[in-house]
Design a protein around this motif. Structure first.
Motif, PDB file in Angstrom:
ATOM      1  N   LEU A   1      -1.530  -4.773  13.599  1.00 16.23           N
ATOM      2  CA  LEU A   1      -0.870  -5.381  12.448  1.00 16.23           C
ATOM      3  C   LEU A   1       0.451  -6.020  12.879  1.00 16.23           C
ATOM      4  O   LEU A   1       1.213  -5.430  13.644  1.00 16.23           O
ATOM      5  CB  LEU A   1      -0.597  -4.326  11.371  1.00 16.23           C
ATOM      6  CG  LEU A   1      -1.817  -3.727  10.674  1.00 16.23           C
ATOM      7  CD1 LEU A   1      -1.373  -2.692   9.652  1.00 16.23           C
ATOM      8  CD2 LEU A   1      -2.651  -4.803  10.003  1.00 16.23           C
TER       9      LEU A   1
ATOM     10  N   SER B   1       0.826  -1.208   0.000  1.00 13.88           N
ATOM     11  CA  SER B   1       0.000   0.000   0.000  1.00 13.88           C
ATOM     12  C   SER B   1       0.859   1.256   0.000  1.00 13.88           C
ATOM     13  O   SER B   1       2.083   1.207   0.159  1.00 13.88           O
ATOM     14  CB  SER B   1      -0.919   0.014   1.230  1.00 13.88           C
ATOM     15  OG  SER B   1      -0.175   0.331   2.397  1.00 13.88           O
TER      16      SER B   1
ATOM     17  N   GLU C   1       2.091  -0.943   3.864  1.00 17.25           N
ATOM     18  CA  GLU C   1       1.561  -2.192   4.410  1.00 17.25           C
ATOM     19  C   GLU C   1       1.738  -3.275   3.354  1.00 17.25           C
ATOM     20  O   GLU C   1       1.370  -3.089   2.196  1.00 17.25           O
ATOM     21  CB  GLU C   1       0.084  -2.056   4.771  1.00 17.25           C
ATOM     22  CG  GLU C   1      -0.196  -1.157   5.962  1.00 17.25           C
ATOM     23  CD  GLU C   1      -1.674  -1.121   6.310  1.00 17.25           C
ATOM     24  OE1 GLU C   1      -2.433  -2.008   5.841  1.00 17.25           O
ATOM     25  OE2 GLU C   1      -2.077  -0.203   7.034  1.00 17.25           O
TER      26      GLU C   1
ATOM     27  N   LYS D   1      -4.555 -10.468   4.434  1.00 14.53           N
ATOM     28  CA  LYS D   1      -4.043  -9.925   5.675  1.00 14.53           C
ATOM     29  C   LYS D   1      -2.809  -9.059   5.418  1.00 14.53           C
ATOM     30  O   LYS D   1      -2.030  -9.334   4.516  1.00 14.53           O
ATOM     31  CB  LYS D   1      -3.696 -11.056   6.651  1.00 14.53           C
ATOM     32  CG  LYS D   1      -4.906 -11.873   7.085  1.00 14.53           C
ATOM     33  CD  LYS D   1      -4.496 -12.981   8.039  1.00 14.53           C
ATOM     34  CE  LYS D   1      -5.710 -13.807   8.471  1.00 14.53           C
ATOM     35  NZ  LYS D   1      -5.315 -14.916   9.380  1.00 14.53           N
ATOM     36  N   SER D   2      -2.661  -8.012   6.247  1.00 12.22           N
ATOM     37  CA  SER D   2      -1.553  -7.072   6.077  1.00 12.22           C
ATOM     38  C   SER D   2      -0.507  -7.283   7.161  1.00 12.22           C
ATOM     39  O   SER D   2      -0.804  -7.781   8.255  1.00 12.22           O
ATOM     40  CB  SER D   2      -2.060  -5.628   6.136  1.00 12.22           C
ATOM     41  OG  SER D   2      -2.927  -5.350   5.065  1.00 12.22           O
TER      42      SER D   2
ATOM     43  N   MET E   1       0.565  -6.519   1.774  1.00 14.76           N
ATOM     44  CA  MET E   1      -0.667  -7.307   1.705  1.00 14.76           C
ATOM     45  C   MET E   1      -0.346  -8.727   1.230  1.00 14.76           C
ATOM     46  O   MET E   1       0.284  -8.919   0.184  1.00 14.76           O
ATOM     47  CB  MET E   1      -1.662  -6.668   0.752  1.00 14.76           C
ATOM     48  CG  MET E   1      -3.017  -7.352   0.722  1.00 14.76           C
ATOM     49  SD  MET E   1      -3.999  -7.018   2.176  1.00 14.76           S
ATOM     50  CE  MET E   1      -4.406  -5.275   1.903  1.00 14.76           C
TER      51      MET E   1
END
Length: 275
Positions: free
Chosen positions: A106, A39, A43, A50-51, A45
């Motif tokens: 996270l 991202s 982040e 899920k990140s 992915m």
């Protein structure tokens, strides 16, 4: 006698199976993750949606680029690295720590590319990241990553060659104001310390209302092991002129009275004899 012999044989067989079973388990490859995309806020992915985040790093983002134009080429370079080396590839998790998460839950992971290149170390060496403080790094990891960051800082590579990312001086707190609410490294002469209420304040000037200060909450002093840092500071004080010594601190620069960085982990403070 025969029954006892069978029992001993069974026990021996069980031990052999355990030993070879453990050996085989240890020879299995480490757990890996497959990265589908990255991202704007970096982040990572996974295929399952899920990140996760790269542990221990402060990375320049598109948002910081919009506020500080000099960071834009670094963000471009960082995103290119993600596209070329991470996206669509499997990465090895160096270690699994279920408790290493950010405030949004996270996972924070140390990752390696399949050729063995440590992602965090590589980004620090290239000046594309700065090292954060704690986040459950081992002592060896801290030494290795600080060394990688130091090589980029001394060479002025990447973010270290920008006004935004360069180490700031605590001597002129007015020059810190343009960088409020951002992650910074600030270095200066520690002059005195004071405990008020629930906070320990490390003062870098004579007027705490205006000068740069480091603040540590008593809960963090209780939760972390500060003994090594305190010992180092005490030895430095005995050897220094007028009991003063130079310290480098890293964290988000805020404004209370003067500029302040709130520290939660001893690894966010380091003695800076060596540049």
């Amino acid at each position: 006698m025969a029954a006892a012999s069978r029992r001993y044989s069974s026990a021996f067989l069980w031990i052999v199976l355990m030993v070879f079973g453990l050996k085989e388990a240890c020879s299995q490859p480490l757990r890996s993750v497959h990265i589908r995309s990255v991202s704007e806020n970096h982040e990572l992915m996974q295929d399952d949606g899920k990140s996760l985040l790269l542990q221990s790093l402060e990375l320049p983002t598109r948002e910081s680029c919009r506020l500080h134009e000099e960071l834009c080429p670094l963000v471009d370079q960082l995103e290119q690295y993600f596209r070329n080396s991470l996206v669509g590839r499997s990465l090895v998790i160096r270690k699994v720590d279920a408790y290493a998460r950010n405030r949004y839950g996270l996972p924070l992971l140390q990752l390696e590319e399949l050729d063995g290149r440590w992602v965090q170390q590589h980004l620090l060496e290239q000046g594309l990241a700065r090292l954060r403080g704690g986040e459950q790094m081992t002592a060896d990891e801290t030494v290795m990553l600080r060394k990688a960051e130091k090589s980029a800082r001394q060479a002025g590579r990447g973010i270290w060659g920008t006004e935004f990312g360069a180490v700031k001086s605590a001597d002129d707190p007015g020059k810190l104001w343009p960088f409020l609410n951002s992650f910074q490294l600030v270095e200066g002469t520690l002059q005195k310390a004071a405990y008020r209420g629930d906070w320990l304040y490390l003062n870098f000037g004579s007027d705490w209302r205006e000068d740069f200060t480091v603040a540590i909450h008593h809960n963090d002093l209780s939760a972390q092991d500060w003994s090594q840092l305190i010992d180092d500071l005490w030895r430095r004080r005995k050897l220094s002129v007028e009991g003063r010594y130079t310290v480098r601190v890293r964290g988000v620069l805020s404004l209370w009275n003067g500029p302040v960085i709130v520290v939660a982990h001893p690894k966010e403070i380091e003695l800076s004899d060596v540049p």
